[in-house]
Design a protein around this motif. Structure first.
Motif, short mmCIF file in Angstrom:
data_model
loop_
_atom_site.label_atom_id
_atom_site.label_comp_id
_atom_site.label_asym_id
_atom_site.label_seq_id
_atom_site.Cartn_x
_atom_site.Cartn_y
_atom_site.Cartn_z
N ASP A 42 0.84 -1.20 0.00
CA ASP A 42 0.00 0.00 0.00
C ASP A 42 0.88 1.25 0.00
OD1 ASP A 42 -0.10 1.24 3.05
OD2 ASP A 42 0.38 -0.90 2.97
N LYS A 43 0.30 2.37 -0.38
CA LYS A 43 1.11 3.58 -0.54
C LYS A 43 1.73 4.07 0.76
CE LYS A 43 -2.40 7.21 -0.30
NZ LYS A 43 -3.00 8.31 -1.04
N TRP A 44 1.05 3.93 1.89
CA TRP A 44 1.62 4.45 3.13
C TRP A 44 2.81 3.63 3.58
CZ3 TRP A 44 0.30 9.03 2.94
CH2 TRP A 44 -1.00 9.43 2.68
N SER A 45 2.77 2.32 3.38
CA SER A 45 3.92 1.49 3.74
C SER A 45 5.12 1.83 2.87
CB SER A 45 3.57 0.00 3.59
OG SER A 45 2.61 -0.38 4.53
N ILE A 46 4.87 2.01 1.59
CA ILE A 46 5.98 2.34 0.68
C ILE A 46 6.56 3.70 1.04
CG2 ILE A 46 6.53 2.92 -1.72
CD1 ILE A 46 4.59 0.65 -2.51
N TYR A 47 5.71 4.70 1.26
CA TYR A 47 6.21 6.02 1.66
C TYR A 47 6.98 5.95 2.98
CZ TYR A 47 3.29 8.39 -1.85
OH TYR A 47 2.72 8.82 -3.01
N THR A 48 6.48 5.17 3.92
CA THR A 48 7.15 5.04 5.22
C THR A 48 8.52 4.39 5.06
OG1 THR A 48 4.99 4.88 6.32
CG2 THR A 48 6.91 4.10 7.56
N ILE A 49 8.60 3.34 4.28
CA ILE A 49 9.88 2.66 4.04
C ILE A 49 10.86 3.60 3.34
CG2 ILE A 49 11.00 0.79 2.74
CD1 ILE A 49 8.37 -0.84 3.37
N LEU A 50 10.38 4.31 2.33
CA LEU A 50 11.25 5.24 1.62
C LEU A 50 11.72 6.38 2.54
CD1 LEU A 50 9.39 5.46 -1.82
CD2 LEU A 50 11.58 4.34 -1.36
N THR A 51 10.83 6.90 3.36
CA THR A 51 11.19 7.98 4.27
C THR A 51 12.19 7.52 5.31
OG1 THR A 51 9.01 8.99 3.94
CG2 THR A 51 10.26 9.71 5.86
N LEU A 52 11.96 6.34 5.90
CA LEU A 52 12.92 5.81 6.86
C LEU A 52 14.24 5.45 6.19
CD1 LEU A 52 10.62 3.59 9.10
CD2 LEU A 52 11.88 5.64 9.80
N SER A 65 5.32 14.30 9.62
CA SER A 65 5.50 15.55 8.86
C SER A 65 6.24 15.32 7.55
CB SER A 65 6.23 16.59 9.71
OG SER A 65 7.54 16.17 10.00
N SER A 66 6.98 14.22 7.44
CA SER A 66 7.70 13.90 6.20
C SER A 66 6.82 13.22 5.16
CB SER A 66 8.89 13.00 6.51
OG SER A 66 9.81 13.65 7.34
N ALA A 103 13.18 2.86 12.83
CA ALA A 103 14.26 2.68 11.86
C ALA A 103 13.99 1.42 11.04
CB ALA A 103 15.60 2.56 12.57
N LEU A 104 14.57 1.36 9.86
CA LEU A 104 14.46 0.14 9.06
C LEU A 104 15.37 -0.94 9.64
CD1 LEU A 104 14.53 1.43 5.36
CD2 LEU A 104 12.56 0.65 6.69
#
Length: 144
Positions: A42-52, A65-66, A103-104
């Motif tokens: 899903d988009k939120w998981s992908i955004y979260t992984i990319l942001t982390l 906020s990111s 963190a990842l």
């Protein structure tokens, strides 16, 4: 007979597809792939992984906020799911107020590498995809 690089890649892809699809029953093939992709696709998981992946560690509000337009609840659910799957670690520090950092994990970092490859592919092929959408839209309108 000489095999070209392109033909060799096609053979390797066919071998991989056969291992995934044809060596198991239909139930065994669909469920693990579908389950894993559904959990982080899903988009939120992908955004979260990319942001982390862009930062070593982030606190909840820094993450929120990111990631534009994610709600607090959705981010909480996403982080719990990613933590459950072993992609994100959560460190709680016994301070007042409590400090929590995300963190990842090594597994999450390995997924990040795959997402970056997908992002490269999307960037490389975005014009073709947009052109195909436009052709499809015109074809759909003319059929109406």
């Amino acid at each position: 007979m000489e095999v070209t690089n392109s033909e060799n890649q096609q053979l390797n892809m066919q071998e991989k597809l056969e291992k995934v699809i044809f060596t198991r029953t239909e139930v065994e093939v669909c469920c693990p792939i579908k389950d894993v992709l559904a959990r982080f696709g899903d988009k939120w998981s992908i955004y979260t992984i990319l942001t982390l992946g862009n930062q070593e560690k982030l606190r909840f509000n820094e993450l929120k906020s990111s990631i534009a337009s994610v709600s607090q609840r959705m981010l909480t659910v996403t982080l719990r799911s990613l933590e459950e799957d072993g992609l994100v670690s959560r460190a709680v520090y016994p301070e007042i107020p409590p400090r929590v950092e995300y963190a990842l994990t090594p597994l999450g970092k390995s997924l990040l590498l795959q997402l970056l490859q997908l992002a490269d592919w999307a960037k490389l092929n975005s014009n073709q995809i947009l052109e195909a959408r436009e052709r499809y839209g015109k074809k759909a309108q003319s059929a109406v």
